[in-house]
Design a protein around this motif. Sequence first.
Motif, short mmCIF file in Angstrom:
data_model
loop_
_atom_site.label_atom_id
_atom_site.label_comp_id
_atom_site.label_asym_id
_atom_site.label_seq_id
_atom_site.Cartn_x
_atom_site.Cartn_y
_atom_site.Cartn_z
N ALA A 15 101.53 50.12 73.82
CA ALA A 15 102.10 49.71 75.11
C ALA A 15 102.90 48.43 74.99
CB ALA A 15 100.98 49.56 76.15
N VAL A 16 102.56 47.59 74.02
CA VAL A 16 103.30 46.35 73.76
C VAL A 16 104.44 46.60 72.79
CG1 VAL A 16 103.15 44.01 72.80
CG2 VAL A 16 101.29 44.90 74.23
N GLN A 17 104.12 47.21 71.65
CA GLN A 17 105.10 47.35 70.57
C GLN A 17 106.31 48.20 70.95
OE1 GLN A 17 105.19 45.73 67.71
NE2 GLN A 17 103.30 44.63 68.20
N LYS A 18 106.15 49.13 71.86
CA LYS A 18 107.27 50.00 72.21
C LYS A 18 108.43 49.23 72.85
CE LYS A 18 105.49 51.45 76.74
NZ LYS A 18 104.99 52.61 77.54
N HIS A 19 108.20 47.98 73.24
CA HIS A 19 109.25 47.16 73.82
C HIS A 19 109.99 46.33 72.76
CE1 HIS A 19 108.15 47.97 78.01
NE2 HIS A 19 106.90 47.91 77.61
N SER A 20 109.51 46.37 71.52
CA SER A 20 110.16 45.59 70.46
C SER A 20 111.43 46.27 69.98
CB SER A 20 109.19 45.42 69.28
OG SER A 20 109.86 44.89 68.16
N LYS A 28 91.37 37.02 76.68
CA LYS A 28 91.50 38.40 77.13
C LYS A 28 90.95 38.55 78.54
CE LYS A 28 90.92 40.42 72.51
NZ LYS A 28 90.15 41.42 71.71
N PRO A 29 91.76 38.93 79.51
CA PRO A 29 91.22 39.25 80.84
C PRO A 29 90.25 40.42 80.73
CG PRO A 29 93.61 39.05 80.92
CD PRO A 29 93.22 39.06 79.47
N ASN A 30 89.15 40.31 81.41
CA ASN A 30 88.08 41.29 81.26
C ASN A 30 88.44 42.65 81.84
OD1 ASN A 30 85.41 41.87 80.37
ND2 ASN A 30 84.72 41.81 82.49
N GLU A 31 89.36 42.70 82.80
CA GLU A 31 89.58 43.92 83.58
C GLU A 31 90.67 44.82 83.04
OE1 GLU A 31 89.96 40.84 84.71
OE2 GLU A 31 88.60 40.45 86.40
N PHE A 32 91.31 44.47 81.93
CA PHE A 32 92.50 45.19 81.53
C PHE A 32 92.45 45.63 80.08
CE2 PHE A 32 93.59 42.25 84.91
CZ PHE A 32 94.20 43.07 85.82
N ASN A 33 93.19 46.73 79.80
CA ASN A 33 93.37 47.21 78.43
C ASN A 33 94.86 47.27 78.11
OD1 ASN A 33 90.65 47.43 78.01
ND2 ASN A 33 90.73 49.54 77.34
N ARG A 34 95.19 47.95 77.02
CA ARG A 34 96.57 48.13 76.56
C ARG A 34 97.26 46.79 76.29
NH1 ARG A 34 99.92 49.97 79.99
NH2 ARG A 34 98.71 49.48 81.84
N GLY A 35 96.47 45.77 75.97
CA GLY A 35 97.05 44.46 75.67
C GLY A 35 97.47 43.68 76.89
N ARG A 36 97.21 44.21 78.08
CA ARG A 36 97.68 43.55 79.31
C ARG A 36 96.99 42.19 79.50
NH1 ARG A 36 97.08 47.03 84.40
NH2 ARG A 36 98.64 45.56 85.19
N GLY A 37 97.80 41.17 79.62
CA GLY A 37 97.30 39.84 79.90
C GLY A 37 96.77 39.07 78.72
N SER A 77 107.76 41.30 80.19
CA SER A 77 107.51 42.03 81.43
C SER A 77 107.67 41.11 82.63
CB SER A 77 106.11 42.63 81.43
OG SER A 77 105.79 43.17 82.70
N GLN A 78 108.14 41.69 83.74
CA GLN A 78 108.22 40.95 84.99
C GLN A 78 106.97 41.16 85.84
OE1 GLN A 78 110.81 38.83 85.56
NE2 GLN A 78 111.36 39.44 83.47
N GLY A 79 106.10 42.04 85.41
CA GLY A 79 104.88 42.31 86.16
C GLY A 79 103.91 41.14 86.09
N GLN A 80 103.05 41.03 87.10
CA GLN A 80 102.06 39.96 87.13
C GLN A 80 100.67 40.53 87.32
OE1 GLN A 80 103.03 36.80 89.89
NE2 GLN A 80 104.12 35.74 88.26
N ILE A 81 99.69 39.88 86.74
CA ILE A 81 98.31 40.26 86.92
C ILE A 81 97.48 39.03 87.23
CG2 ILE A 81 98.44 42.29 85.44
CD1 ILE A 81 97.16 40.69 83.23
N LYS A 82 96.37 39.24 87.89
CA LYS A 82 95.43 38.16 88.18
C LYS A 82 94.08 38.51 87.56
CE LYS A 82 97.39 36.51 92.55
NZ LYS A 82 97.09 36.20 93.97
N SER A 83 93.34 37.49 87.20
CA SER A 83 92.00 37.70 86.68
C SER A 83 91.18 36.44 86.84
CB SER A 83 92.05 38.10 85.20
OG SER A 83 90.75 38.35 84.71
N SER A 84 89.88 36.61 87.00
CA SER A 84 88.96 35.49 87.07
C SER A 84 87.84 35.60 86.05
CB SER A 84 88.35 35.39 88.47
OG SER A 84 89.34 35.15 89.45
N SER A 85 87.86 36.67 85.25
CA SER A 85 86.82 36.91 84.25
C SER A 85 87.48 37.17 82.91
CB SER A 85 85.95 38.10 84.68
OG SER A 85 84.98 38.39 83.71
N PHE A 86 86.98 36.49 81.86
CA PHE A 86 87.68 36.54 80.57
C PHE A 86 86.70 36.56 79.41
CE2 PHE A 86 90.09 34.13 83.65
CZ PHE A 86 91.37 34.63 83.55
#
Length: 425
Positions: A297-302, A191-200, A227-236
Amino acid sequence: MLQQQVQDQNQTSTSFLSIPRYSFSLLNPSVYYYNVAPGNNSKLIIATIQKRKNWQESDNYLLHFQWNMNDNYFRYTTLSQSKIQIVNHLPNHRELTMKCNLIKNLKQFCQSNKRYVWDITPLSFTIDLYAKEKDLDKVLKEFTPIYEQFKPSNNKKNPINLPFKSNNQYIQPKMHRSFLDEENNYIWILKPNEFNRGRGISFFRTIEELKILLKKFTQGTSEYQFSQGQIKSSSFVIQKYIQRPFLLDGRKFDIRLWVLVTHKFDIYIFNQGYARLSSEMFDLTQLDAFIHLTNNAVQKHSKNYGFFEQGNQISYSELDYYTNGEFTKSVLPKIKSIIVFSWMTIQHTFKKIKYSFEIFGYDFMLDENLKPWLIEINTNPCLEESSPLLKELIPKMIDHAFKIVIDPLFTKIQEPTDWDHLLQL
């Protein structure tokens, strides 16, 4: 389950505005002024405050009440101590709403108070790549032996005995049966530390897969498989996946509860919440977001979103149906005690600023024995009314929260609400 970067809905947010101390004398003293930043169903917040008499929107400054998705760049010291000025975030909330801080504070408190932390939340590790991304073996030196200890090939034999340190016994890594796997479906979560809603959020089975994921995150990786979006993280946070969850008609779910905390550290829990279900049947052989991540935020794409129930959400009463009444009778009291415990972990370091408050989204999962596990704590929980159930619950939850934190300050009126007071720390 504290984030300078953690919000359930953190895509479109504006910073709090500094508060000029002279502003009250310039405007109509019989009117209360508010400002609501866009995003996360801000129209509901506006509609709720406009139901109250003598409130008027202000585009320029926070005067009496400011609602925002996050408190980045906001200075709590600008709040007047002589006038009533309210913001919807608590200072230091990141001590709970950032994943790494939650784990740190739980471990420290449990060690000091002789309670086993891994009986409350899944076995977790925090890692930081800021200065070490070129040497992943060193970064993972704490995690790797634990990974090896609990993998299926060792579960079938005698488990590896790591050196035991008696002074660390309450935070010593251990694995509840619900997290163990005796087949070849050993799953951990990154889990990336900086994000919610299942992102990353990503899944892995081997150390090699973990290293590949970490390298991708330093360069930018896809948010989700769809998703075509990209995220970066260094803390997990690396967290053990619950391999034996309690299922609803064969599907995984988690429980979202709302917790209100005032500047006086009065802690309330809303007496209704909801379960968020996956769109696909539970299957440990597949690492599919639609199977394992229950965030809306994830399931709505199913393609199956809403097929089983509207919005993939069900009420407490339906949870009682599935658990033969045990959810209300035995599970919910345990959840409440964990919520109180989470605030005890940071009570001595938390700043109290009049008249700040916050509504938190707590996420729990149940294992096959109905034991609740704290997964994470969210600032700015999702307020989207994505189902008939949430169209009923969320407006009432917000309105009744305002009856506690706003109305008594301006109208001196106190009304009963559907928020249950747990305690004051």
